[in-house]
Design a protein around this motif. Structure first.
Motif: not given
Ligand code: ZN
Length: 345
Positions: A41, A45-46, A50, A75-76, A335, A338, A340-341
């Motif tokens: 993650d 994803i950060a 994704t 999350e990824t 993703k 949603q 992220y970052g």
């Protein structure tokens, strides 16, 4: 099309490049089991990515744990190539660099094919590392077993090339359309260039047969000089991936967007580099429908990137530097809708 006035949340992407959520087709994220792995993650994803494909950190014996402890909680979106060694990369660390393919008793195509059949939704192919320190002088045998497992399961093989006992020509002759060679632009013996820096005819022949070239930057897998020579001869990678792992995420690789930036500096267009980390990997492996695209009615995976114009120095896997005038940076990732970052508004 959703109007801003109807949106629950608005992310200001003015001046940014908005792309499908990036796909990194070569990472190592079996944190805690394969010693070269890192957690996905914070590194994926950060940073705009994704969806990732783990490059064989897990083998048949260790895959169930990968699904339970990494794929599930992350999350990824994590997919896997199954290592043809049942042990995956659990045998290999910097302190104990014992290749997972040195013992042929661990290399069982039937068990691998059975594991893939059971987990077809997550295992998208077979991974085999052919370097001398991983496979010794039995590279062609382990490759044959990897191909046997992949053919039985109906998935592609990703073969890690360079520094192998056998010639690249003999390795490529075992691969078929849809298979991938990774570390395609590495320096040194066993790569795609001959001693004079000319792209080997067997590489052109393999590409014509439908074998794909993946960058897989990694700690040993990418040389600027090799890439420059190959690009000058019209050989472009099909996919740009990072091969992100514990021995390169603090540099020289850092992340996928830095790897993409290196190819921008080599003269590829923004469209070309984004394509090679979105649409193209989605064509190589059977990622879920809609990964790598922004088409309507697909998963809402989006990367917001910024093209930063400022002098920067990039380093390849061999400590060779190149100056560049710009780089991509990940600003935010969505993703399935949603965020992220995202930077503070
Ligand atoms: Zn790798």
């Amino acid at each position: 099309m959703i109007q801003a006035s109807q949106a629950r949340e608005v992310l200001d992407a003015a001046g940014c490049v908005v792309t499908p959520g990036l796909i990194d087709m070569h990472v190592h994220v079996y944190d805690g089991v394969a010693p070269i792995s890192i957690p996905p993650d914070a590194n994926c994803i950060a940073k705009g990515v994704t969806t990732v494909l783990d490059g064989g950190s897990a083998g048949a014996h260790t895959y169930p744990g990968f699904e339970k402890y990494v794929i599930g909680p992350s999350e990824t979106r994590v997919y896997a190539l199954l290592n043809i060694s049942v042990a995956g990369q659990s045998t290999f660390s910097s302190e104990n660099p014992h290749g997972e393919l040195l013992d042929l008793n661990l290399v069982n195509p039937r068990v691998a094919a059975g594991t893939i059949a059971k987990h077809r939704d997550r295992i998208l192919g077979v991974k085999v590392r052919l370097t001398r320190n991983i496979a010794g002088d039995q590279d062609l045998e382990v490759l044959a077993r990897a191909c046997a497992a992949a053919r039985e399961a109906g998935v592609p093989v990703m073969a890690h090339i360079g520094g192998s006992h056998s010639a690249l020509k003999d390795i490529l002759s075992k691969l078929q359309a849809g298979d991938v060679i990774t570390h395609a632009f590495r320096a040194g013996e066993g790569g795609i260039l001959d001693d004079r820096g000319v792209v080997r005819p067997e590489v052109r022949e393999a590409m014509a047969r439908g074998i794909r070239l993946d960058v897989g930057h990694g700690a040993n897998g990418f040389g600027f000089a090799t890439a420059e020579r190959a690009l000058a001869q019209g050989i472009l990678p099909d996919v740009i991936s990072s091969d992100l792992h514990a021995y390169n995420y603090r540099g020289p690789v850092f992340d996928l967007v830095t790897t993409l930036s290196k190819f921008l500096s080599l003269g590829l267009t923004l469209e070309q580099v984004v394509d090679r980390a979105t649409r193209s990997p989605a064509n190589v492996f059977a990622f879920p429908e809609g990964a790598g695209t922004l088409a309507e009615d697909t998963i809402a995976d989006v990367a917001v990137l910024r093209l930063e114009e400022a002098p920067v120095t990039f380093v390849d896997s061999h400590a060779v530097e190149r100056r560049a005038a710009r780089r991509l940076r990940a600003v935010a990732t969505l993703k399935a809708g949603q965020i992220y970052g995202a930077p503070a508004a």
